[in-house]
Design a protein around this motif. Structure first.
Motif, PDB file in Angstrom:
ATOM      1  N   GLY A   1       0.855  -1.191   0.000  1.00  0.00           N
ATOM      2  CA  GLY A   1       0.000   0.000   0.000  1.00  0.00           C
ATOM      3  C   GLY A   1       0.886   1.234   0.000  1.00  0.00           C
TER       4      GLY A   1
ATOM      5  N   THR B   1       2.257   2.775   2.493  1.00  0.00           N
ATOM      6  CA  THR B   1       3.435   2.607   3.356  1.00  0.00           C
ATOM      7  C   THR B   1       4.516   1.845   2.598  1.00  0.00           C
ATOM      8  OG1 THR B   1       1.984   2.463   5.293  1.00  0.00           O
ATOM      9  CG2 THR B   1       4.253   1.714   5.581  1.00  0.00           C
TER      10      THR B   1
ATOM     11  N   GLY C   1      -5.237  -3.104  -0.636  1.00  0.00           N
ATOM     12  CA  GLY C   1      -5.783  -2.754   0.685  1.00  0.00           C
ATOM     13  C   GLY C   1      -6.416  -1.371   0.695  1.00  0.00           C
ATOM     14  N   ALA C   2      -6.342  -0.719   1.838  1.00  0.00           N
ATOM     15  CA  ALA C   2      -7.035   0.562   2.020  1.00  0.00           C
ATOM     16  C   ALA C   2      -6.531   1.644   1.073  1.00  0.00           C
ATOM     17  CB  ALA C   2      -6.858   1.019   3.464  1.00  0.00           C
TER      18      ALA C   2
ATOM     19  N   ARG D   1      -8.871   2.368  -1.619  1.00  0.00           N
ATOM     20  CA  ARG D   1     -10.297   2.322  -1.247  1.00  0.00           C
ATOM     21  C   ARG D   1     -10.699   3.513  -0.391  1.00  0.00           C
ATOM     22  NH1 ARG D   1     -11.696  -3.602  -0.597  1.00  0.00           N
ATOM     23  NH2 ARG D   1      -9.876  -4.684  -1.385  1.00  0.00           N
ATOM     24  N   ASN D   2      -9.751   4.367  -0.043  1.00  0.00           N
ATOM     25  CA  ASN D   2     -10.048   5.395   0.969  1.00  0.00           C
ATOM     26  C   ASN D   2     -10.755   6.608   0.376  1.00  0.00           C
ATOM     27  OD1 ASN D   2      -7.909   7.500   0.258  1.00  0.00           O
ATOM     28  ND2 ASN D   2      -6.673   5.651   0.440  1.00  0.00           N
TER      29      ASN D   2
ATOM     30  N   VAL E   1       3.460 -12.966   2.614  1.00  0.00           N
ATOM     31  CA  VAL E   1       4.534 -13.448   3.483  1.00  0.00           C
ATOM     32  C   VAL E   1       3.911 -14.246   4.617  1.00  0.00           C
ATOM     33  CG1 VAL E   1       6.371 -12.717   5.056  1.00  0.00           C
ATOM     34  CG2 VAL E   1       6.054 -11.553   2.865  1.00  0.00           C
TER      35      VAL E   1
ATOM     36  N   THR F   1       1.621  -3.414   6.854  1.00  0.00           N
ATOM     37  CA  THR F   1       0.417  -4.180   6.530  1.00  0.00           C
ATOM     38  C   THR F   1      -0.849  -3.608   7.171  1.00  0.00           C
ATOM     39  OG1 THR F   1       1.126  -5.644   8.326  1.00  0.00           O
ATOM     40  CG2 THR F   1       1.619  -6.377   6.101  1.00  0.00           C
TER      41      THR F   1
ATOM     42  N   TYR G   1      -4.559  -4.963   7.568  1.00  0.00           N
ATOM     43  CA  TYR G   1      -4.568  -6.335   7.047  1.00  0.00           C
ATOM     44  C   TYR G   1      -3.440  -7.159   7.682  1.00  0.00           C
ATOM     45  CZ  TYR G   1      -7.855  -4.316   3.820  1.00  0.00           C
ATOM     46  OH  TYR G   1      -8.953  -3.674   3.297  1.00  0.00           O
TER      47      TYR G   1
ATOM     48  N   TYR H   1     -17.426  11.174   6.849  1.00  0.00           N
ATOM     49  CA  TYR H   1     -16.536  12.035   6.059  1.00  0.00           C
ATOM     50  C   TYR H   1     -17.069  12.071   4.642  1.00  0.00           C
ATOM     51  CZ  TYR H   1     -14.636   7.303   5.320  1.00  0.00           C
ATOM     52  OH  TYR H   1     -14.507   5.954   5.070  1.00  0.00           O
TER      53      TYR H   1
ATOM     54  N   ASN I   1     -10.304  -2.049   5.294  1.00  0.00           N
ATOM     55  CA  ASN I   1      -9.882  -2.065   6.705  1.00  0.00           C
ATOM     56  C   ASN I   1      -8.931  -0.922   7.031  1.00  0.00           C
ATOM     57  OD1 ASN I   1     -11.265  -4.380   7.129  1.00  0.00           O
ATOM     58  ND2 ASN I   1      -9.485  -5.678   7.497  1.00  0.00           N
ATOM     59  N   VAL I   2      -9.212  -0.263   8.141  1.00  0.00           N
ATOM     60  CA  VAL I   2      -8.234   0.643   8.726  1.00  0.00           C
ATOM     61  C   VAL I   2      -7.651  -0.066   9.952  1.00  0.00           C
ATOM     62  CG1 VAL I   2      -9.458   2.675   7.913  1.00  0.00           C
ATOM     63  CG2 VAL I   2      -9.932   1.836  10.192  1.00  0.00           C
TER      64      VAL I   2
ATOM     65  N   TYR J   1      -2.647   3.732  11.557  1.00  0.00           N
ATOM     66  CA  TYR J   1      -2.947   5.138  11.247  1.00  0.00           C
ATOM     67  C   TYR J   1      -4.335   5.575  11.741  1.00  0.00           C
ATOM     68  CZ  TYR J   1       1.065   4.037   8.376  1.00  0.00           C
ATOM     69  OH  TYR J   1       2.292   3.590   7.963  1.00  0.00           O
TER      70      TYR J   1
ATOM     71  N   GLY K   1      -7.326   5.291  10.764  1.00  0.00           N
ATOM     72  CA  GLY K   1      -8.302   5.819   9.803  1.00  0.00           C
ATOM     73  C   GLY K   1      -7.830   7.023   9.025  1.00  0.00           C
TER      74      GLY K   1
HETATM   75  C1  LIG Z   1     -12.946   3.187   3.362  1.00  0.00           C
HETATM   76  C2  LIG Z   1     -11.698   3.894   3.838  1.00  0.00           C
HETATM   77  C3  LIG Z   1     -11.642   5.278   3.810  1.00  0.00           C
HETATM   78  C4  LIG Z   1     -10.501   5.943   4.233  1.00  0.00           C
HETATM   79  N1  LIG Z   1     -10.421   7.293   4.058  1.00  0.00           N
HETATM   80  C5  LIG Z   1      -9.281   7.937   4.362  1.00  0.00           C
HETATM   81  C6  LIG Z   1      -9.143   9.324   4.065  1.00  0.00           C
HETATM   82  O1  LIG Z   1     -10.016   9.946   3.453  1.00  0.00           O
HETATM   83  N2  LIG Z   1      -7.991   9.948   4.444  1.00  0.00           N
HETATM   84  C7  LIG Z   1      -6.983   9.271   5.084  1.00  0.00           C
HETATM   85  O2  LIG Z   1      -5.975   9.892   5.432  1.00  0.00           O
HETATM   86  N3  LIG Z   1      -7.065   7.941   5.312  1.00  0.00           N
HETATM   87  C8  LIG Z   1      -8.170   7.260   4.954  1.00  0.00           C
HETATM   88  N4  LIG Z   1      -8.250   5.909   5.136  1.00  0.00           N
HETATM   89  C9  LIG Z   1      -7.090   5.200   5.724  1.00  0.00           C
HETATM   90  C10 LIG Z   1      -5.982   4.981   4.685  1.00  0.00           C
HETATM   91  O3  LIG Z   1      -6.517   4.480   3.495  1.00  0.00           O
HETATM   92  C11 LIG Z   1      -4.959   3.983   5.262  1.00  0.00           C
HETATM   93  O4  LIG Z   1      -4.509   4.443   6.513  1.00  0.00           O
HETATM   94  C12 LIG Z   1      -3.751   3.796   4.349  1.00  0.00           C
HETATM   95  O5  LIG Z   1      -4.159   3.457   3.050  1.00  0.00           O
HETATM   96  C13 LIG Z   1      -2.844   2.714   4.922  1.00  0.00           C
HETATM   97  O6  LIG Z   1      -1.883   2.368   3.939  1.00  0.00           O
HETATM   98  P1  LIG Z   1      -0.994   1.100   4.179  1.00  0.00           P
HETATM   99  O7  LIG Z   1      -0.093   0.965   2.999  1.00  0.00           O
HETATM  100  O8  LIG Z   1      -0.337   1.153   5.502  1.00  0.00           O
HETATM  101  O9  LIG Z   1      -2.013  -0.121   4.253  1.00  0.00           O
HETATM  102  P2  LIG Z   1      -2.918  -0.808   3.083  1.00  0.00           P
HETATM  103  O10 LIG Z   1      -3.128   0.099   1.934  1.00  0.00           O
HETATM  104  O11 LIG Z   1      -4.112  -1.340   3.772  1.00  0.00           O
HETATM  105  O12 LIG Z   1      -1.959  -1.949   2.585  1.00  0.00           O
HETATM  106  C14 LIG Z   1      -1.596  -3.059   3.377  1.00  0.00           C
HETATM  107  C15 LIG Z   1      -1.299  -4.197   2.398  1.00  0.00           C
HETATM  108  O13 LIG Z   1      -0.618  -5.241   3.101  1.00  0.00           O
HETATM  109  C16 LIG Z   1      -0.938  -6.451   2.437  1.00  0.00           C
HETATM  110  N5  LIG Z   1      -0.564  -7.549   3.336  1.00  0.00           N
HETATM  111  C17 LIG Z   1      -1.073  -7.846   4.545  1.00  0.00           C
HETATM  112  N6  LIG Z   1      -0.442  -8.930   5.061  1.00  0.00           N
HETATM  113  C18 LIG Z   1       0.495  -9.303   4.160  1.00  0.00           C
HETATM  114  C19 LIG Z   1       1.460 -10.359   4.119  1.00  0.00           C
HETATM  115  N7  LIG Z   1       1.602 -11.223   5.135  1.00  0.00           N
HETATM  116  N8  LIG Z   1       2.261 -10.467   3.028  1.00  0.00           N
HETATM  117  C20 LIG Z   1       2.161  -9.583   1.992  1.00  0.00           C
HETATM  118  N9  LIG Z   1       1.246  -8.555   1.975  1.00  0.00           N
HETATM  119  C21 LIG Z   1       0.426  -8.434   3.045  1.00  0.00           C
HETATM  120  C22 LIG Z   1      -2.428  -6.329   2.180  1.00  0.00           C
HETATM  121  O14 LIG Z   1      -2.840  -7.189   1.153  1.00  0.00           O
HETATM  122  C23 LIG Z   1      -2.557  -4.841   1.804  1.00  0.00           C
HETATM  123  O15 LIG Z   1      -2.566  -4.635   0.409  1.00  0.00           O
HETATM  124  C24 LIG Z   1      -9.393   5.202   4.746  1.00  0.00           C
HETATM  125  C25 LIG Z   1      -9.447   3.805   4.775  1.00  0.00           C
HETATM  126  C26 LIG Z   1     -10.593   3.150   4.337  1.00  0.00           C
HETATM  127  C27 LIG Z   1     -10.633   1.647   4.366  1.00  0.00           C
END
Ligand SMILES: Cc1cc2nc3c(=O)[nH]c(=O)nc-3n(C[C@H](O)[C@H](O)[C@H](O)COP(=O)(O)OP(=O)(O)OC[C@H]3O[C@@H](n4cnc5c(N)ncnc54)[C@H](O)[C@@H]3O)c2cc1C
Length: 443
Positions: A42, A44, A70-71, A74-75, A213, A241, A244, A293, A345-346, A368, A370
Motif C-alpha cells: 500500500g 506505506t 488494501g485501504a 479504497r479510501n 509473506v 500491513t 490487514y 466524512y 480495513n483501517v 494510522y 483511519g
Molecule cells: C474506506 C476507507 C476510507 C478511508 N479514508 C481515508 C481518508 O479519506 N484519508 C486518510 O488519510 N485515510 C483514509 N483511510 C485510511 C488509509 O486508506 C490507510 O490508513 C492507508 O491506506 C494505509 O496504507 P498502508 O499501505 O499502511 O495499508 P494498506 O493500503 O491497507 O496496505 C496493506 C497491504 O498489506 C498487504 N498484506 C497484509 N499482510 C500481508 C502479508 N503477510 N504479506 C504480503 N502482503 C500483506 C495487504 O494485502 C494490503 O494490500 C481510509 C481507509 C478506508 C478503508
C-alpha cells in the motif's frame, strides 16, 4: 435495489472503476536476495520502497494480493496533517519536545504528499481544498479557537465558522459550527497510489504481487521470508500491513485492531445541488466518535463514508446505513441513486496513535487509525531512512512513545477484535447522548 433483487450499484470502489490498470506484477520473479524486503504493497510499502531505492539499496515489495489492494485504493482521498490528539494533548502525554516532534511529523507527511504529487507529476486530481471539521455538539464548536491556536506554531492556518455562517461553507444546518483548516486537500486515491508505485518501480524497486509473506525468520546476516511464491532472503524487513496485518509477525498482530470503514458514491449531482452542498469544494468530516466524512468529487458525485458498523457486516447493509446518514446531513440528497459502494480495513491501536519503530530487528510502520493517506506516505519514507541510516541516526518520534498491546492476555486478544460491537455501541450512545444534551439545553 433494482427489480432483479440485486443492488442497483457496483460493490467495488469507485476508484477501482476509474484508475487505469497498473502493469501486472504477478509474474515478476521473486528475487533470491535483496537488501530490504517490504511486506505490504500500500502507500506505506511503496513509499518505503521508493525511498529505499532512491537511497541506493535493493528493495522488493511483497504484496499478498495485487498492489494497492488494501485501504490505499479504497479510501476517501482526504489528505491532511494531524492525529486524533492535537499538539496540547501530545505535549501533556509525551512531554513538550516529543509532543511537538510527533505533531511536526504529521505536517511533514502532508508536505511529502504534495511534493510527490508535484515532483512525480502524479495525475490524481489533487486540490488543496482545505477541510471543514463540523461540530456535532456546541461543546465541540466551543473548542475551535483553541484548536487553531494550538496548530498555528506548526505553520497551519484556518478559521472558526460559527453556526449562522455555515451556509457559506456547506449546505446543511446539521452541525453547531465548523473549523476550516487550510492545509488539507482531496485526491483520487487510486491514481495517487498508481503514481507512487510507478515512481518506486522507476527508482529500481522490485514489485511482487501474490507474494503473501507467511513467516519472517531471523538468520545470521538478516532474515528469511517464506512467501506464497517461495523464499526470499534480505538484510532488513519493513512491515507495512496496517489493517490487514496477519499472523506472520504475531506480536504486531496483537497490537493492531482492524476496523471496517465504508463509502458510497452516488450518481453525479445536478451542478446547482453540488454547489449548494459544497460551495467551496472542501473535504468534510464531523466530530462524532462514529464519524462521517464526505466530499464532492470532480465529476460531482458525492462521496460519503463512515464507520457505519463495528460488526461483521455486508456492503449492502453499510450502503443502506450511509445512504440514510447522507440524507440526514443533506436532506436534499435523499433518494439519490448509489452507483458504487465498498469498504476496506483501517488499523486502530490501543492508544489511538500510529506507530513506527523496530523490534526483533523488524521495522514496522502502521496503525494510522483511519487517517493514513499522508501518514502512511510519510511513515514509508521514515521507515526507509531507518533501515538505510539506523534508528539512532533518524530518531523517529513515533519510535519514542510506548506501543501498548491489548490490555488483556494473549488468550483474549490475538488480532480478532471480538469486542468491537460493544465498543462501537458505547461510542454510538455517547454520540447520541451528546446530541440529546445539546438539544435539551437549547430547548
Ligand atoms: C474506506 C476507507 C476510507 C478511508 N479514508 C481515508 C481518508 O479519506 N484519508 C486518510 O488519510 N485515510 C483514509 N483511510 C485510511 C488509509 O486508506 C490507510 O490508513 C492507508 O491506506 C494505509 O496504507 P498502508 O499501505 O499502511 O495499508 P494498506 O493500503 O491497507 O496496505 C496493506 C497491504 O498489506 C498487504 N498484506 C497484509 N499482510 C500481508 C502479508 N503477510 N504479506 C504480503 N502482503 C500483506 C495487504 O494485502 C494490503 O494490500 C481510509 C481507509 C478506508 C478503508
Amino acid at each position: 435495489m433494482s427489480g432483479t433483487g440485486r443492488p442497483g450499484y457496483e460493490e467495488r470502489a469507485y476508484w477501482h472503476a476509474t484508475t487505469p490498470a497498473l502493469p501486472s506484477y504477478a509474474g515478476a520473479p521473486l528475487p533470491a536476495r535483496v537488501d530490504v524486503a517490504v511486506v505490504g504493497g500500500g502507500y506505506t510499502g511503496v513509499s518505503a520502497a521508493l525511498h529505499v531505492a532512491r537511497g541506493g539499496a535493493s528493495v522488493a515489495v511483497l504484496e499478498a494480493e495485487t498492489l494497492g489492494w488494501g485501504a490505499s485504493t479504497r479510501n476517501g482521498g482526504m489528505v491532511h496533517p494531524g492525529l486524533k490528539w492535537g499538539p496540547r494533548t501530545l505535549r501533556a502525554r509525551y512531554g513538550a519536545e516529543l509532543g511537538d516532534r510527533l505533531y511536526r511529523a504529521t505536517v511533514d507527511a502532508f508536505d511529502l504528499v504534495e511534493t510527490l504529487v508535484r515532483d512525480e507529476a502524479i495525475d490524481c486530481d489533487y486540490v488543496r481544498s482545505g477541510h471543514l471539521s463540523l461540530a456535532w455538539t456546541p461543546a465541540h464548536a466551543a473548542w475551535h479557537e483553541a484548536q487553531l491556536a494550538e496548530i498555528a506554531p506548526f505553520g497551519m492556518s484556518g478559521r472558526a465558522v460559527p453556526r449562522e455562517r455555515l451556509p457559506e461553507e456547506i449546505g446543511t444546518d446539521h452541525y453547531y459550527g465548523g473549523l476550516v483548516i487550510d492545509q488539507s486537500g482531496g485526491l483520487h486515491p487510486g491514481r495517487y497510489f498508481a503514481g507512487l508505485a510507478t515512481a518506486a518501480a522507476r527508482a529500481g524497486a522490485t514489485l511482487c504481487e501474490r507474494a503473501g509473506v507467511r513467516a519472517v525468520e531471523r538468520e545470521p546476516g538478516g532474515f528469511r521470508l517464506r512467501t506464497d511464491r517461495g523464499e526470499l532472503r534480505c538484510g532488513e524487513v519493513i512491515l507495512g500491513t496496517n489493517g490487514y496485518t496477519g499472523g506472520a509477525v504475531p506480536w504486531l498482530q496483537r497490537r493492531v485492531i482492524p476496523i471496517g470503514s465504508y463509502i458510497i458514491a452516488p450518481e453525479p449531482l445536478d451542478p446547482a445541488v453540488a454547489a449548494e452542498v459544497s460551495p467551496k469544494g472542501r473535504i468534510f468530516f464531523d466530530s462524532k466518535n462514529f464519524l462521517y466524512y464526505w466530499r464532492v468529487l470532480p465529476d460531482r458525485r458525492m462521496m460519503f463514508g463512515g464507520r457505519a458498523s463495528f460488526r461483521h457486516t455486508t456492503i449492502a447493509r453499510t450502503a443502506a446505513i450511509l445512504s440514510r446518514a447522507m440524507a440526514e446531513v443533506h436532506p436534499r440528497l435523499a433518494g439519490v441513486r448509489v452507483d458504487y459502494a465498498w469498504g476496506g480495513n483501517v488499523a486502530f491501536t490501543f492508544d489511538r496513535m500510529p506507530h513506527l519503530g523496530r523490534r526483533e530487528g523488524i521495522t514496522y510502520a502502521l496503525g494510522y487509525c483511519g487517517s493514513g493517506v499522508a501518514l502512511a506516505t510519510g511513515f514509508g519514507r521514515t521507515a526507509a531512512e531507518v533501515v538505510l541510516r539506523g534508528i539512532d541516526a533518524v530518531r523517529p518520534p513515533f519510535a519514542e512513545i510506548p506501543y501498548p498491546g491489548a490490555p488483556v492476555s494473549e488468550r483474549f486478544y490475538g488480532g480478532d477484535p471480538w469486542f468491537l460491537p460493544l465498543v462501537g455501541e458505547w461510542f454510538r450512545l455517547r454520540d447520541r447522548w451528546g446530541r440529546a444534551r445539546a438539544r435539551a439545553f437549547a430547548g
